[in-house]
Design a protein around this motif. Sequence first.
Motif, PDB file in Angstrom:
ATOM      1  N   MET A   1       0.854  -1.201   0.000  1.00  0.00           N
ATOM      2  CA  MET A   1       0.000   0.000   0.000  1.00  0.00           C
ATOM      3  C   MET A   1       0.885   1.245   0.000  1.00  0.00           C
ATOM      4  O   MET A   1       1.579   1.523   0.987  1.00  0.00           O
ATOM      5  CB  MET A   1      -0.890   0.003   1.250  1.00  0.00           C
ATOM      6  N   PRO A   2       0.907   2.021  -1.103  1.00  0.00           N
ATOM      7  CA  PRO A   2       1.747   3.222  -1.178  1.00  0.00           C
ATOM      8  C   PRO A   2       1.443   4.193  -0.062  1.00  0.00           C
ATOM      9  O   PRO A   2       0.290   4.368   0.317  1.00  0.00           O
ATOM     10  CB  PRO A   2       1.404   3.810  -2.565  1.00  0.00           C
ATOM     11  N   GLU A   3       2.482   4.868   0.448  1.00  0.00           N
ATOM     12  CA  GLU A   3       2.307   5.763   1.590  1.00  0.00           C
ATOM     13  C   GLU A   3       1.360   6.902   1.265  1.00  0.00           C
ATOM     14  O   GLU A   3       0.600   7.345   2.118  1.00  0.00           O
ATOM     15  CB  GLU A   3       3.669   6.307   2.029  1.00  0.00           C
ATOM     16  N   GLU A   4       1.363   7.389  -0.008  1.00  0.00           N
ATOM     17  CA  GLU A   4       0.499   8.531  -0.328  1.00  0.00           C
ATOM     18  C   GLU A   4      -0.971   8.195  -0.181  1.00  0.00           C
ATOM     19  O   GLU A   4      -1.822   9.069  -0.021  1.00  0.00           O
ATOM     20  CB  GLU A   4       0.785   9.031  -1.760  1.00  0.00           C
ATOM     21  N   ASN A   5      -1.336   6.902  -0.193  1.00  0.00           N
ATOM     22  CA  ASN A   5      -2.731   6.501  -0.021  1.00  0.00           C
ATOM     23  C   ASN A   5      -3.117   6.372   1.443  1.00  0.00           C
ATOM     24  O   ASN A   5      -4.256   6.086   1.768  1.00  0.00           O
ATOM     25  CB  ASN A   5      -2.984   5.160  -0.725  1.00  0.00           C
ATOM     26  N   LYS A   6      -2.165   6.590   2.343  1.00  0.00           N
ATOM     27  CA  LYS A   6      -2.435   6.404   3.764  1.00  0.00           C
ATOM     28  C   LYS A   6      -2.737   7.703   4.483  1.00  0.00           C
ATOM     29  O   LYS A   6      -3.016   7.719   5.666  1.00  0.00           O
ATOM     30  CB  LYS A   6      -1.228   5.740   4.434  1.00  0.00           C
ATOM     31  N   THR A   7      -2.660   8.832   3.763  1.00  0.00           N
ATOM     32  CA  THR A   7      -2.810  10.116   4.430  1.00  0.00           C
ATOM     33  C   THR A   7      -4.195  10.334   4.992  1.00  0.00           C
ATOM     34  O   THR A   7      -4.397  11.211   5.825  1.00  0.00           O
ATOM     35  CB  THR A   7      -2.459  11.264   3.463  1.00  0.00           C
ATOM     36  N   SER A   8      -5.176   9.547   4.551  1.00  0.00           N
ATOM     37  CA  SER A   8      -6.523   9.684   5.103  1.00  0.00           C
ATOM     38  C   SER A   8      -6.656   8.981   6.452  1.00  0.00           C
ATOM     39  O   SER A   8      -7.648   9.166   7.152  1.00  0.00           O
ATOM     40  CB  SER A   8      -7.555   9.115   4.110  1.00  0.00           C
ATOM     41  N   LEU A   9      -5.669   8.149   6.804  1.00  0.00           N
ATOM     42  CA  LEU A   9      -5.708   7.461   8.086  1.00  0.00           C
ATOM     43  C   LEU A   9      -5.448   8.448   9.211  1.00  0.00           C
ATOM     44  O   LEU A   9      -4.862   9.509   9.011  1.00  0.00           O
ATOM     45  CB  LEU A   9      -4.644   6.369   8.118  1.00  0.00           C
ATOM     46  N   SER A  10      -5.881   8.084  10.420  1.00  0.00           N
ATOM     47  CA  SER A  10      -5.534   8.898  11.574  1.00  0.00           C
ATOM     48  C   SER A  10      -4.028   8.890  11.739  1.00  0.00           C
ATOM     49  O   SER A  10      -3.338   7.994  11.242  1.00  0.00           O
ATOM     50  CB  SER A  10      -6.204   8.349  12.837  1.00  0.00           C
ATOM     51  N   GLY A  11      -3.507   9.909  12.440  1.00  0.00           N
ATOM     52  CA  GLY A  11      -2.063  10.022  12.589  1.00  0.00           C
ATOM     53  C   GLY A  11      -1.418   8.767  13.132  1.00  0.00           C
ATOM     54  O   GLY A  11      -0.390   8.310  12.605  1.00  0.00           O
ATOM     55  N   LEU A  12      -2.000   8.185  14.182  1.00  0.00           N
ATOM     56  CA  LEU A  12      -1.389   7.011  14.794  1.00  0.00           C
ATOM     57  C   LEU A  12      -1.473   5.800  13.877  1.00  0.00           C
ATOM     58  O   LEU A  12      -0.490   5.076  13.694  1.00  0.00           O
ATOM     59  CB  LEU A  12      -2.057   6.702  16.136  1.00  0.00           C
ATOM     60  N   ASN A  13      -2.630   5.579  13.274  1.00  0.00           N
ATOM     61  CA  ASN A  13      -2.776   4.439  12.367  1.00  0.00           C
ATOM     62  C   ASN A  13      -1.843   4.567  11.175  1.00  0.00           C
ATOM     63  O   ASN A  13      -1.293   3.576  10.683  1.00  0.00           O
ATOM     64  CB  ASN A  13      -4.218   4.311  11.889  1.00  0.00           C
ATOM     65  N   ARG A  14      -1.654   5.797  10.701  1.00  0.00           N
ATOM     66  CA  ARG A  14      -0.736   6.030   9.593  1.00  0.00           C
ATOM     67  C   ARG A  14       0.688   5.644  10.000  1.00  0.00           C
ATOM     68  O   ARG A  14       1.407   4.986   9.237  1.00  0.00           O
ATOM     69  CB  ARG A  14      -0.798   7.496   9.170  1.00  0.00           C
ATOM     70  N   LEU A  15       1.091   6.036  11.211  1.00  0.00           N
ATOM     71  CA  LEU A  15       2.425   5.715  11.691  1.00  0.00           C
ATOM     72  C   LEU A  15       2.610   4.209  11.833  1.00  0.00           C
ATOM     73  O   LEU A  15       3.651   3.656  11.446  1.00  0.00           O
ATOM     74  CB  LEU A  15       2.676   6.413  13.034  1.00  0.00           C
ATOM     75  N   LEU A  16       1.609   3.518  12.360  1.00  0.00           N
ATOM     76  CA  LEU A  16       1.682   2.069  12.503  1.00  0.00           C
ATOM     77  C   LEU A  16       1.806   1.391  11.143  1.00  0.00           C
ATOM     78  O   LEU A  16       2.548   0.412  10.979  1.00  0.00           O
ATOM     79  CB  LEU A  16       0.448   1.542  13.241  1.00  0.00           C
ATOM     80  N   SER A  17       1.086   1.937  10.151  1.00  0.00           N
ATOM     81  CA  SER A  17       1.130   1.381   8.801  1.00  0.00           C
ATOM     82  C   SER A  17       2.498   1.606   8.157  1.00  0.00           C
ATOM     83  O   SER A  17       3.041   0.728   7.481  1.00  0.00           O
ATOM     84  CB  SER A  17       0.025   2.003   7.948  1.00  0.00           C
ATOM     85  N   ILE A  18       3.075   2.795   8.376  1.00  0.00           N
ATOM     86  CA  ILE A  18       4.412   3.092   7.856  1.00  0.00           C
ATOM     87  C   ILE A  18       5.427   2.143   8.471  1.00  0.00           C
ATOM     88  O   ILE A  18       6.318   1.621   7.791  1.00  0.00           O
ATOM     89  CB  ILE A  18       4.787   4.564   8.130  1.00  0.00           C
ATOM     90  N   MET A  19       5.303   1.891   9.778  1.00  0.00           N
ATOM     91  CA  MET A  19       6.213   0.980  10.463  1.00  0.00           C
ATOM     92  C   MET A  19       6.135  -0.412   9.842  1.00  0.00           C
ATOM     93  O   MET A  19       7.172  -1.073   9.648  1.00  0.00           O
ATOM     94  CB  MET A  19       5.837   0.922  11.948  1.00  0.00           C
TER      95      MET A  19
END
Length: 275
Positions: A1-19
């Motif tokens: 899942m490309p990072e640019e598609n994750k910006t709609s996630l909440s801040g914490l969920n986005r960070l967990l997904s990046i990790m």
Amino acid sequence: MPEENKTSLSGLNRLLSIMESLRDKENGCPWDQEQTMQSLTRFTIEEAYEVVDAIAKGNSDDIRDELGDLLFQIVFYAHIAQEEGEFDFNDVANAISDKLVRRHPHVFSKTSASALSQEALALQWDAIKAQEKAEKRANNASGLLGDVPTGLPALMYAQKLQKKCARVGFDWPNALPVLDKVEEEVGEIRQELEAETRSKAAIEEEIGDALFAMVNLARHCNVDADTALRKASQKFANRFSAVEALALDKHQSLEELSLAELEALWCKAKTREKS
């Protein structure tokens, strides 16, 4: 899942997904993939100190960024634990939530916080922590000091050891006998320095004893030893920078000045500081 598609996630969920992406075995970052809990510890200590430094400087943007770096460390540890089947980030969040609720019955039960004095709240906090520690000791039989992390910075480690012992009554009654102890330890350093044959190991031991006594004195004076030393160090750094500026005004190099000349500039900087 490309990072640019994750910006709609909440801040914490986005960070967990990046990790999760960073640790991905096929497409992740090689550096992040090879990290372990053990390899991360030095970075965690650095990040914690950088948070403290940012707060001391009062720059809100830096505070935000440094807190983010520290949060990433926690996320990193939790993700490694999840990979090993131990726990995940939710378990970490729930553990601290449970602890906070348990330690604040005046907030999360029918007892009104306003009905308790500050002293009563402190006693309640200590009693709850003591019960938790007693239960933990019963499970691992590690003794009173067994759960004090040895990897803490030295000043903090000393203070925590002293607090633990104080809770069972092994403590000085007030600050004055502690001050006597400090003077005694300093005297023992002098004895070692004046000995016919100096022992580096003995001098180190006596300096350690004196530092431990100073931490004890700070504790009895309700002063955090680490904070006090940090402020003293910053004061020294600021004053020495002023010495450099005074020398520069006179087109002088610090290396060319004698100790007496440096002392004179130091006194001048100190005087300006107080004016």
